[in-house]
Design a protein around this motif. Structure first.
Motif, PDB file in Angstrom:
ATOM      1  N   GLU A   1       4.849  -0.346  13.831  1.00  0.00           N
ATOM      2  CA  GLU A   1       4.452   0.216  12.532  1.00  0.00           C
ATOM      3  C   GLU A   1       5.672   0.413  11.633  1.00  0.00           C
ATOM      4  O   GLU A   1       5.627   0.135  10.425  1.00  0.00           O
ATOM      5  N   VAL A   2       6.765   0.896  12.242  1.00  0.00           N
ATOM      6  CA  VAL A   2       8.002   1.084  11.481  1.00  0.00           C
ATOM      7  C   VAL A   2       8.557  -0.266  11.042  1.00  0.00           C
ATOM      8  O   VAL A   2       8.961  -0.444   9.888  1.00  0.00           O
ATOM      9  N   ILE A   3       8.567  -1.233  11.964  1.00  0.00           N
ATOM     10  CA  ILE A   3       9.086  -2.572  11.648  1.00  0.00           C
ATOM     11  C   ILE A   3       8.277  -3.214  10.538  1.00  0.00           C
ATOM     12  O   ILE A   3       8.829  -3.787   9.587  1.00  0.00           O
ATOM     13  N   THR A   4       6.937  -3.105  10.628  1.00  0.00           N
ATOM     14  CA  THR A   4       6.060  -3.685   9.606  1.00  0.00           C
ATOM     15  C   THR A   4       6.288  -3.027   8.250  1.00  0.00           C
ATOM     16  O   THR A   4       6.354  -3.706   7.219  1.00  0.00           O
ATOM     17  N   ALA A   5       6.427  -1.697   8.258  1.00  0.00           N
ATOM     18  CA  ALA A   5       6.632  -0.966   7.002  1.00  0.00           C
ATOM     19  C   ALA A   5       7.939  -1.367   6.331  1.00  0.00           C
ATOM     20  O   ALA A   5       7.985  -1.624   5.121  1.00  0.00           O
ATOM     21  N   LEU A   6       9.011  -1.450   7.125  1.00  0.00           N
ATOM     22  CA  LEU A   6      10.313  -1.816   6.555  1.00  0.00           C
ATOM     23  C   LEU A   6      10.325  -3.274   6.103  1.00  0.00           C
ATOM     24  O   LEU A   6      10.917  -3.598   5.060  1.00  0.00           O
ATOM     25  N   ASP A   7       9.669  -4.152   6.862  1.00  0.00           N
ATOM     26  CA  ASP A   7       9.600  -5.566   6.474  1.00  0.00           C
ATOM     27  C   ASP A   7       8.841  -5.738   5.160  1.00  0.00           C
ATOM     28  O   ASP A   7       9.153  -6.623   4.362  1.00  0.00           O
TER      29      ASP A   7
ATOM     30  N   SER B   1       0.832  -1.206   0.000  1.00  0.00           N
ATOM     31  CA  SER B   1       0.000   0.000   0.000  1.00  0.00           C
ATOM     32  C   SER B   1       0.864   1.251   0.000  1.00  0.00           C
ATOM     33  O   SER B   1       1.988   1.257   0.493  1.00  0.00           O
ATOM     34  N   ARG B   2       0.305   2.331  -0.551  1.00  0.00           N
ATOM     35  CA  ARG B   2       1.040   3.588  -0.646  1.00  0.00           C
ATOM     36  C   ARG B   2       1.416   4.120   0.733  1.00  0.00           C
ATOM     37  O   ARG B   2       2.527   4.623   0.943  1.00  0.00           O
ATOM     38  N   SER B   3       0.487   4.014   1.692  1.00  0.00           N
ATOM     39  CA  SER B   3       0.755   4.531   3.034  1.00  0.00           C
ATOM     40  C   SER B   3       1.908   3.785   3.697  1.00  0.00           C
ATOM     41  O   SER B   3       2.738   4.367   4.394  1.00  0.00           O
ATOM     42  N   LEU B   4       1.972   2.452   3.455  1.00  0.00           N
ATOM     43  CA  LEU B   4       3.047   1.650   4.024  1.00  0.00           C
ATOM     44  C   LEU B   4       4.381   2.003   3.367  1.00  0.00           C
ATOM     45  O   LEU B   4       5.421   2.081   4.027  1.00  0.00           O
ATOM     46  N   LYS B   5       4.351   2.232   2.044  1.00  0.00           N
ATOM     47  CA  LYS B   5       5.561   2.645   1.337  1.00  0.00           C
ATOM     48  C   LYS B   5       6.068   3.985   1.864  1.00  0.00           C
ATOM     49  O   LYS B   5       7.272   4.180   2.061  1.00  0.00           O
ATOM     50  N   ASP B   6       5.116   4.916   2.077  1.00  0.00           N
ATOM     51  CA  ASP B   6       5.499   6.241   2.562  1.00  0.00           C
ATOM     52  C   ASP B   6       6.148   6.158   3.941  1.00  0.00           C
ATOM     53  O   ASP B   6       7.141   6.839   4.210  1.00  0.00           O
ATOM     54  N   LEU B   7       5.567   5.315   4.806  1.00  0.00           N
ATOM     55  CA  LEU B   7       6.130   5.174   6.154  1.00  0.00           C
ATOM     56  C   LEU B   7       7.513   4.540   6.085  1.00  0.00           C
ATOM     57  O   LEU B   7       8.437   4.949   6.809  1.00  0.00           O
ATOM     58  N   ALA B   8       7.686   3.542   5.209  1.00  0.00           N
ATOM     59  CA  ALA B   8       8.993   2.894   5.055  1.00  0.00           C
ATOM     60  C   ALA B   8      10.021   3.906   4.538  1.00  0.00           C
ATOM     61  O   ALA B   8      11.154   3.969   5.041  1.00  0.00           O
ATOM     62  N   TYR B   9       9.623   4.704   3.554  1.00  0.00           N
ATOM     63  CA  TYR B   9      10.527   5.721   2.996  1.00  0.00           C
ATOM     64  C   TYR B   9      10.914   6.743   4.062  1.00  0.00           C
ATOM     65  O   TYR B   9      12.090   7.091   4.234  1.00  0.00           O
ATOM     66  N   ASN B  10       9.897   7.222   4.814  1.00  0.00           N
ATOM     67  CA  ASN B  10      10.166   8.208   5.864  1.00  0.00           C
ATOM     68  C   ASN B  10      11.037   7.622   6.968  1.00  0.00           C
ATOM     69  O   ASN B  10      11.874   8.324   7.555  1.00  0.00           O
ATOM     70  N   SER B  11      10.847   6.334   7.259  1.00  0.00           N
ATOM     71  CA  SER B  11      11.638   5.670   8.302  1.00  0.00           C
ATOM     72  C   SER B  11      13.104   5.584   7.883  1.00  0.00           C
ATOM     73  O   SER B  11      14.008   5.851   8.682  1.00  0.00           O
TER      74      SER B  11
END
Length: 258
Positions: free
Chosen positions: A155-161, A115-125
Protein backbone atom coordinates in the motif's frame (compact mmCIF):
# COMPACT_ATOMS: atom_id res chain seq x y z
CA UNK A 1 20.14 21.99 -14.65
CA UNK A 2 21.68 24.37 -17.12
CA UNK A 3 25.30 25.06 -16.30
CA UNK A 4 25.15 28.56 -17.70
CA UNK A 5 22.34 29.58 -15.36
CA UNK A 6 23.73 31.44 -12.36
CA UNK A 7 20.58 33.14 -11.08
CA UNK A 8 17.62 31.42 -9.45
CA UNK A 9 14.67 33.37 -8.02
CA UNK A 10 16.83 36.50 -8.18
CA UNK A 11 19.67 34.86 -6.23
CA UNK A 12 23.10 34.72 -7.84
CA UNK A 13 24.20 31.11 -7.25
CA UNK A 14 27.83 31.94 -7.98
CA UNK A 15 28.00 34.29 -4.99
CA UNK A 16 26.25 32.06 -2.46
CA UNK A 17 28.10 31.97 0.86
CA UNK A 18 28.87 28.68 2.62
CA UNK A 19 29.06 28.84 6.40
CA UNK A 20 31.63 26.96 8.45
CA UNK A 21 30.56 24.85 11.44
CA UNK A 22 31.83 27.51 13.82
CA UNK A 23 29.94 30.28 12.02
CA UNK A 24 26.77 28.19 12.02
CA UNK A 25 26.97 27.50 15.77
CA UNK A 26 27.66 31.16 16.49
CA UNK A 27 24.66 32.27 14.42
CA UNK A 28 22.35 29.83 16.19
CA UNK A 29 23.52 31.21 19.55
CA UNK A 30 22.85 34.74 18.30
CA UNK A 31 19.46 33.63 17.00
CA UNK A 32 18.62 32.16 20.43
CA UNK A 33 19.53 35.53 21.93
CA UNK A 34 16.99 37.16 19.57
CA UNK A 35 19.57 38.70 17.24
CA UNK A 36 17.35 39.97 14.36
CA UNK A 37 19.98 39.33 11.65
CA UNK A 38 21.19 35.84 12.68
CA UNK A 39 18.26 33.93 11.16
CA UNK A 40 18.63 35.70 7.81
CA UNK A 41 22.37 34.99 7.74
CA UNK A 42 21.74 31.31 8.47
CA UNK A 43 19.28 31.07 5.60
CA UNK A 44 21.57 32.87 3.15
CA UNK A 45 24.54 30.78 4.27
CA UNK A 46 22.75 27.50 3.50
CA UNK A 47 21.14 28.25 0.14
CA UNK A 48 23.75 26.11 -1.62
CA UNK A 49 22.40 23.14 0.34
CA UNK A 50 19.01 23.72 -1.29
CA UNK A 51 20.68 24.06 -4.68
CA UNK A 52 22.60 20.79 -4.27
CA UNK A 53 19.36 18.94 -3.50
CA UNK A 54 17.62 20.38 -6.58
CA UNK A 55 20.25 18.68 -8.78
CA UNK A 56 18.41 15.43 -8.08
CA UNK A 57 15.43 16.81 -9.97
CA UNK A 58 17.31 18.31 -12.92
CA UNK A 59 15.64 16.00 -15.48
CA UNK A 60 12.09 16.97 -14.53
CA UNK A 61 10.13 19.51 -16.53
CA UNK A 62 9.65 21.73 -13.53
CA UNK A 63 10.36 25.41 -13.06
CA UNK A 64 13.68 25.55 -11.20
CA UNK A 65 12.80 28.89 -9.62
CA UNK A 66 9.65 27.36 -8.10
CA UNK A 67 11.52 24.32 -6.79
CA UNK A 68 14.21 26.55 -5.28
CA UNK A 69 11.61 28.61 -3.41
CA UNK A 70 9.90 25.46 -2.15
CA UNK A 71 13.26 24.07 -1.03
CA UNK A 72 13.94 27.31 0.84
CA UNK A 73 10.71 26.78 2.78
CA UNK A 74 12.10 23.44 3.97
CA UNK A 75 15.39 25.11 4.89
CA UNK A 76 13.63 27.80 6.93
CA UNK A 77 11.59 25.15 8.77
CA UNK A 78 14.78 23.23 9.54
CA UNK A 79 16.55 26.34 10.86
CA UNK A 80 13.56 27.33 13.02
CA UNK A 81 13.37 23.86 14.60
CA UNK A 82 17.08 22.99 14.82
CA UNK A 83 18.74 22.48 18.21
CA UNK A 84 22.56 22.65 18.25
CA UNK A 85 22.67 20.93 21.66
CA UNK A 86 21.99 17.56 19.99
CA UNK A 87 25.41 17.64 18.31
CA UNK A 88 23.97 17.03 14.82
CA UNK A 89 25.02 19.00 11.75
CA UNK A 90 22.40 21.36 10.34
CA UNK A 91 22.76 19.75 6.89
CA UNK A 92 21.95 16.30 8.34
CA UNK A 93 18.76 17.69 9.86
CA UNK A 94 17.80 19.99 6.98
CA UNK A 95 18.20 17.68 3.95
CA UNK A 96 15.17 15.45 4.74
CA UNK A 97 13.02 18.51 5.42
CA UNK A 98 14.05 20.23 2.18
CA UNK A 99 13.51 17.00 0.23
CA UNK A 100 10.13 16.55 1.89
CA UNK A 101 8.95 20.02 0.86
CA UNK A 102 10.10 19.54 -2.74
CA UNK A 103 8.52 16.07 -3.00
CA UNK A 104 5.24 17.33 -1.55
CA UNK A 105 5.21 20.16 -4.06
CA UNK A 106 5.86 17.78 -6.95
CA UNK A 107 3.25 15.37 -5.64
CA UNK A 108 0.55 18.03 -5.30
CA UNK A 109 1.32 19.37 -8.80
CA UNK A 110 1.37 15.96 -10.48
CA UNK A 111 -0.48 15.95 -13.82
CA UNK A 112 -1.99 12.51 -13.12
CA UNK A 113 -5.24 12.37 -11.15
CA UNK A 114 -4.71 10.49 -7.88
CA UNK A 115 -7.39 9.71 -5.28
CA UNK A 116 -7.38 11.74 -2.07
CA UNK A 117 -6.90 8.65 0.10
CA UNK A 118 -3.85 7.61 -1.93
CA UNK A 119 -2.41 11.13 -1.69
CA UNK A 120 -2.95 11.13 2.07
CA UNK A 121 -1.18 7.79 2.46
CA UNK A 122 1.73 8.98 0.29
CA UNK A 123 2.00 12.19 2.34
CA UNK A 124 1.86 10.28 5.64
CA UNK A 125 4.44 7.79 4.35
CA UNK A 126 6.89 10.56 3.40
CA UNK A 127 6.31 12.31 6.71
CA UNK A 128 6.78 9.10 8.69
CA UNK A 129 9.91 8.19 6.72
CA UNK A 130 11.39 11.62 7.50
CA UNK A 131 10.57 11.17 11.20
CA UNK A 132 12.07 7.68 11.38
CA UNK A 133 15.16 8.75 9.40
CA UNK A 134 15.81 11.67 11.75
CA UNK A 135 15.12 9.49 14.79
CA UNK A 136 17.43 6.65 13.71
CA UNK A 137 20.00 8.73 11.86
CA UNK A 138 19.84 6.53 8.77
CA UNK A 139 17.64 5.75 5.78
CA UNK A 140 14.78 3.44 6.76
CA UNK A 141 13.19 0.85 4.43
CA UNK A 142 9.60 1.27 3.29
CA UNK A 143 8.67 -1.93 5.12
CA UNK A 144 9.45 -0.20 8.42
CA UNK A 145 7.44 2.87 7.37
CA UNK A 146 4.45 0.65 6.53
CA UNK A 147 4.72 -1.16 9.87
CA UNK A 148 4.84 2.15 11.75
CA UNK A 149 1.72 3.37 9.90
CA UNK A 150 -0.08 0.05 10.40
CA UNK A 151 -0.59 -0.64 6.69
CA UNK A 152 0.65 -3.23 4.19
CA UNK A 153 4.01 -2.77 2.43
CA UNK A 154 2.43 -2.77 -1.02
CA UNK A 155 0.00 0.00 0.00
CA UNK A 156 2.87 2.35 0.84
CA UNK A 157 4.74 1.41 -2.35
CA UNK A 158 1.62 1.92 -4.48
CA UNK A 159 0.87 5.28 -2.84
CA UNK A 160 4.40 6.60 -3.36
CA UNK A 161 4.55 5.28 -6.94
CA UNK A 162 1.29 7.08 -7.73
CA UNK A 163 2.98 10.38 -6.89
CA UNK A 164 5.69 9.97 -9.52
CA UNK A 165 5.46 12.07 -12.64
CA UNK A 166 4.60 10.35 -15.93
CA UNK A 167 7.62 9.31 -18.00
CA UNK A 168 7.80 9.56 -21.76
CA UNK A 169 8.08 6.23 -23.58
CA UNK A 170 11.01 7.86 -25.39
CA UNK A 171 12.88 8.41 -22.11
CA UNK A 172 16.45 7.05 -22.53
CA UNK A 173 17.14 4.42 -19.86
CA UNK A 174 20.57 3.14 -20.89
CA UNK A 175 23.47 4.12 -23.10
CA UNK A 176 26.83 2.34 -23.09
CA UNK A 177 28.33 4.53 -25.79
CA UNK A 178 26.47 2.75 -28.58
CA UNK A 179 22.77 2.72 -29.42
CA UNK A 180 20.55 4.28 -26.77
CA UNK A 181 17.88 2.06 -25.21
CA UNK A 182 14.57 3.86 -24.68
CA UNK A 183 11.69 2.96 -22.38
CA UNK A 184 9.54 1.97 -25.36
CA UNK A 185 12.15 -0.68 -26.23
CA UNK A 186 11.31 -2.42 -22.94
CA UNK A 187 7.53 -2.47 -23.50
CA UNK A 188 6.26 -5.87 -24.55
CA UNK A 189 4.35 -6.14 -27.80
CA UNK A 190 1.45 -8.51 -27.05
CA UNK A 191 1.12 -9.27 -30.77
CA UNK A 192 4.58 -10.79 -30.82
CA UNK A 193 5.42 -14.11 -29.17
CA UNK A 194 8.18 -12.75 -26.93
CA UNK A 195 8.00 -15.37 -24.17
CA UNK A 196 10.60 -17.70 -25.60
CA UNK A 197 11.29 -20.12 -22.74
CA UNK A 198 14.92 -20.76 -23.67
CA UNK A 199 15.75 -17.05 -23.64
CA UNK A 200 13.92 -16.51 -20.35
CA UNK A 201 15.72 -19.42 -18.71
CA UNK A 202 19.10 -18.24 -20.00
CA UNK A 203 18.39 -14.74 -18.70
CA UNK A 204 17.31 -16.04 -15.30
CA UNK A 205 20.45 -18.14 -15.01
CA UNK A 206 22.65 -15.24 -16.11
CA UNK A 207 21.09 -12.91 -13.53
CA UNK A 208 21.45 -15.52 -10.79
CA UNK A 209 25.18 -15.77 -11.60
CA UNK A 210 25.68 -12.06 -10.94
CA UNK A 211 27.16 -10.87 -7.67
CA UNK A 212 24.49 -10.15 -5.06
CA UNK A 213 24.91 -6.38 -5.22
CA UNK A 214 24.81 -6.34 -9.04
CA UNK A 215 21.72 -8.56 -9.01
CA UNK A 216 20.04 -6.20 -6.54
CA UNK A 217 20.85 -3.15 -8.68
CA UNK A 218 19.48 -4.78 -11.86
CA UNK A 219 16.26 -5.78 -10.03
CA UNK A 220 15.76 -2.32 -8.52
CA UNK A 221 16.58 -0.47 -11.76
CA UNK A 222 14.68 -2.55 -14.32
CA UNK A 223 11.98 -4.25 -12.22
CA UNK A 224 11.18 -1.63 -9.59
CA UNK A 225 12.12 1.31 -11.85
CA UNK A 226 14.26 3.14 -9.29
CA UNK A 227 16.88 5.72 -10.23
CA UNK A 228 20.59 5.21 -9.64
CA UNK A 229 20.48 7.97 -7.01
CA UNK A 230 17.69 6.23 -5.08
CA UNK A 231 19.60 2.94 -5.04
CA UNK A 232 22.83 4.72 -4.05
CA UNK A 233 21.03 6.23 -1.06
CA UNK A 234 19.67 2.82 -0.02
CA UNK A 235 23.07 1.12 -0.29
CA UNK A 236 25.05 4.00 1.17
CA UNK A 237 27.40 4.35 -1.80
CA UNK A 238 27.86 6.94 -4.55
CA UNK A 239 25.78 7.20 -7.72
CA UNK A 240 28.98 6.73 -9.73
CA UNK A 241 29.56 3.34 -8.07
CA UNK A 242 25.98 2.31 -8.84
CA UNK A 243 26.51 3.30 -12.48
CA UNK A 244 29.72 1.26 -12.68
CA UNK A 245 28.16 -1.82 -11.06
CA UNK A 246 25.12 -1.59 -13.31
CA UNK A 247 27.29 -1.35 -16.43
CA UNK A 248 29.39 -4.33 -15.31
CA UNK A 249 26.25 -6.39 -14.72
CA UNK A 250 24.80 -5.52 -18.14
CA UNK A 251 28.10 -6.35 -19.86
CA UNK A 252 28.15 -9.71 -18.04
CA UNK A 253 24.60 -10.46 -19.15
CA UNK A 254 25.45 -9.54 -22.75
CA UNK A 255 28.40 -11.95 -22.80
CA UNK A 256 26.32 -14.81 -21.37
CA UNK A 257 23.39 -14.27 -23.73
CA UNK A 258 25.43 -13.94 -26.93
Amino acid sequence: MARHKVEISGVNTASMKVLSSEETENLFRRMKENDPTAREELIEGNLKLVLSILKRFNRRNENLDDLFQVGCIGLVKAIDNFDISHGVKLSTYAVPMILGEVKRYLRDNNSVRVSRSLKDLAYNSLKEKERLTLEQGKEVPLEEVAKSLGVKDYEVITALDSMKSPVSIFEPIYNDGGDTIYLCDQIEDKKVASSDMDINLALDNAINDLEEREKYIIDERYIMGKTQMEIATELGISQAQISRLEKNAINTLKKVLK
